[in-house]
Design an enzyme around this catalytic site. Structure first.
Site, short mmCIF file in Angstrom:
data_model
loop_
_atom_site.label_atom_id
_atom_site.label_comp_id
_atom_site.label_asym_id
_atom_site.label_seq_id
_atom_site.Cartn_x
_atom_site.Cartn_y
_atom_site.Cartn_z
N ASP A 192 -3.90 13.38 0.68
CA ASP A 192 -3.88 12.53 -0.50
C ASP A 192 -5.17 12.77 -1.30
O ASP A 192 -5.95 13.67 -0.97
CB ASP A 192 -3.73 11.05 -0.13
CG ASP A 192 -2.87 10.29 -1.13
OD1 ASP A 192 -3.29 10.19 -2.31
OD2 ASP A 192 -1.80 9.79 -0.75
N HIS A 263 -1.33 13.37 -6.24
CA HIS A 263 -2.14 12.96 -5.09
C HIS A 263 -2.81 14.19 -4.45
O HIS A 263 -2.83 14.34 -3.23
CB HIS A 263 -1.29 12.21 -4.06
CG HIS A 263 -0.91 10.83 -4.51
ND1 HIS A 263 -1.83 9.82 -4.66
CD2 HIS A 263 0.29 10.31 -4.85
CE1 HIS A 263 -1.21 8.72 -5.07
NE2 HIS A 263 0.08 9.00 -5.21
N GLU A 342 4.16 9.45 -7.96
CA GLU A 342 2.98 9.10 -8.75
C GLU A 342 2.22 10.35 -9.23
O GLU A 342 1.02 10.49 -8.98
CB GLU A 342 2.05 8.18 -7.95
CG GLU A 342 2.70 6.84 -7.61
CD GLU A 342 1.79 5.92 -6.82
OE1 GLU A 342 1.91 4.70 -6.99
OE2 GLU A 342 0.96 6.43 -6.03
N TYR A 433 6.80 -2.90 3.08
CA TYR A 433 5.44 -2.40 2.93
C TYR A 433 4.53 -3.28 3.79
O TYR A 433 4.20 -4.40 3.43
CB TYR A 433 5.01 -2.42 1.45
CG TYR A 433 5.25 -1.08 0.79
CD1 TYR A 433 6.46 -0.42 0.95
CD2 TYR A 433 4.27 -0.47 0.03
CE1 TYR A 433 6.68 0.82 0.37
CE2 TYR A 433 4.48 0.77 -0.57
CZ TYR A 433 5.70 1.41 -0.39
OH TYR A 433 5.91 2.64 -0.96
N GLU A 484 -5.50 1.93 2.24
CA GLU A 484 -6.66 1.75 1.37
C GLU A 484 -7.56 0.62 1.88
O GLU A 484 -8.78 0.74 1.87
CB GLU A 484 -6.21 1.42 -0.06
CG GLU A 484 -5.56 2.58 -0.79
CD GLU A 484 -4.05 2.56 -0.69
OE1 GLU A 484 -3.40 3.07 -1.62
OE2 GLU A 484 -3.53 2.04 0.31
#
Length: 544
Positions: A192, A263, A342, A433, A484
């Site tokens: 990533d 990413h 993304e 999630y 994260e």
């Protein structure tokens, strides 16, 4: 998805003496206890035997568990006389699906019989849940007859090791958590913007440079500061093989994810020529505190989505093919995840090369260019005998011919792919999630969102918008764990427990058999087993 012509729900007619221990998650297809009860007691003198050598793996798993949590193991030999014994066997039955098993506890015998070795292993997981939730030298196992089989063929969990890195020992522990819940896929997010975590021998700078960042923001994005600490790590190819072998013994397939075309900051920091604009420095998001000046290409120190993505050049395609040439032999998985999510188009829009390529290939726009990128990589992966999985953004601009879609932005992408007769894995942020908070208020720092264990339990992987035939395209589902805000193994445990238990039942047990009011007492008993395992776990929130 496995189909059943009939569903027998003869569940939980227990005697008072057996009830406390008979609390299995995920819920078996059928489970019957005799009216008069009774127990088989196992201890260090109990024998365990296997019908064929291929089942020794399951016997070893059971013994390892007994040693770790009860302090003794069973003797591997054929039982003599009236000694208590555990017997593992296979009976090929054309009428039963793969991974099916029966578990019969009666008199002095515990018989686990599977349609295959995988079924036997799952039978062992159910036997483990018949064990007392407190340590003892003699373990009473209640009389019971269980017949069981999974609902979905894909029952997965994901772990992001790019944002925060976790050592091999914990990855193995994570795999054990999956095995204990009868899950069979581990999606390993290895690359990533914030780190490249897999050794690629042809490109050593991927881990030398891309494997480390110069600092990490403190608190929620954009951060209240930066810790200014060099952070990173990576897995050698030998360590990857070690993890894959460990998972294989638990009948878990490891799916690697190598992100493209977005990413990609960590890879571009190592090899700037992979960028559309190699000379440009990495941009720090507005108001984000970086560690030192952002000169040159850098591994990202913050979270989010970044404009610097792979350039669709021959150099990039050669690089990615070379990477896959080293990745694919490490993973027996039929599936290779190539990301696809993304990926901003800003740099492609202002790149003269990209605009010319769009014209040359007759593409409509930058979305078409991403489709070209993904389809080109798919052809290469297919040439190696493997199948790609991509996040639902790979639908944009045209879906690659053989791709499996992993639907995360709700269910819409999965529905669209299934209607196109593509296989689908459901993983919507709304329900699965596990980096979201699971209680309110949550004293832990999380990315946001609010997904309770009850909400996870309410999930149905086959959307109502699909016909029966289209629903067959849904292979199953998985939970995603982005890290994260999860820097420690203890925070990982806290985020997955008890939600992993709820998800395991969603994926294993039939929709008709699932009821929250009946599941919750079993879950509370399961939490006592969490205590035995000494794992961190969240509270049960009954909110939806």
């Amino acid at each position: 998805m496995f189909k059943r012509t009939s569903i027998l729900i003869l569940l939980y007619a227990f005697t008072c003496s057996g009830y406390a221990q008979i609390s299995i998650i995920p819920k078996p297809l059928s489970m019957i206890s005799p009216e008069n009860g009774g127990t088989v007691r196992i201890d260090a003198s109990t024998q365990i035997s296997v019908q064929i050598p291929a089942l020794q793996n399951s016997a070893d798993f059971l013994n390892d568990y007994l040693v770790q949590f009860y302090g003794f193991m069973l003797k591997s030999s054929k039982p003599v006389g009236n000694q208590s014994a555990v017997y593992l066997s296979i009976k090929n039955d054309a009428g039963k699906t793969s991974s099916s098993y029966s578990l019969v506890v009666n008199k002095n015998r515990i018989n686990i019989q599977g349609t295959d070795a995988i079924g036997v292993f799952y039978g062992v997981q159910s036997l483990i849940q018949l064990l007392p939730v407190v340590k003892g030298a003699v373990l009473p196992i209640p009389y019971v007859t269980i017949t069981d089989a999974p609902q979905f063929v894909y029952r997965g969990m994901h772990l992001d090791v790019a944002r925060h890195f976790f050592p091999v020992a914990f990855v193995k522990k994570y795999i054990d958590f999956l095995a204990l819940h009868k899950m069979n896929y581990f999606h390993w997010h290895l690359t990533d913007d914030q780190g490249w975590r897999i050794e690629i021998k042809k490109y050593p700078r991927l881990t030398q440079i891309g494997g480390y960042r110069n600092g990490t923001i403190i608190g929620h994005f954009p951060g209240t500061g930066n810790d200014n600490k060099r952070y990173g790590g990576f897995y050698t190819q030998e360590q990857i093989k070690e993890v894959v072998a460990y998972a294989t013994k638990r009948y878990i397939t490891v799916i690697p994810e190598i992100e493209m075309p977005g990413h990609a900051s960590a890879a571009i920091a190592a090899y700037p020529e992979l960028s559309c604009f190699p000379e440009e420095s990495t941009k720090a998001p507005e108001k984000t505190v970086w560690s030192g000046p952002a000169t040159g290409k850098q591994v990202q120190q913050t979270w989010g989505v970044f404009e610097d993505v792979f350039a669709p050049t021959e150099k990039t395609f050669t690089f990615l093919q070379d990477v896959l040439d080293e990745v694919i032999p490490l993973f027996p998985s039929q599936y290779i995840h190539i990301g696809g999510d993304e990926s901003p188009k800003d740099n492609w829009k202002r790149s003269a090369f990209c605009q010319q390529l769009i014209k040359e290939k007759g593409l409509k726009d930058e979305h078409g260019l991403q489709s070209y990128f993904v389809q080109r990589m798919e052809k290469y992966v297919n040439s190696k005998g493997r199948t790609i999985i991509g996040w639902d953004e790979i639908l944009e601009g045209g879906l690659a011919p053989n791709a499996i879609v992993m639907s995360w932005r709700g269910e819409e992408g999965g529905i669209a792919a299934a209607k196109l007769k593509h296989q689908v894995i459901m993983t919507p942020g709304s329900h699965v999630y596990f980096d979201h908070s699971q209680v309110k208020p949550d004293d832990s720092l999380t990315i946001g969102g609010y997904t309770t264990v009850r909400k996870v339990y309410s999930y149905e992987p086959v959307p109502k918008e699909l016909s029966t035939e289209e629903g067959k395209c849904v292979l199953g589902a998985q939970a995603n764990l982005w890290t994260e805000y999860l820097p420690y193994s203890t925070t990982i445990e806290y985020q997955i427990f008890p939600r992993i238990s709820a998800l395991s039942e969603v994926l294993w047990s039939s929709k008709q058999s699932r009821q929250w009011e009946e599941f919750e007492p079993r879950l509370r008993n399961q939490m006592k087993r969490y205590d035995l395992w000494k794992v961190h776990y969240g509270a049960i929130d009954v909110s939806m």
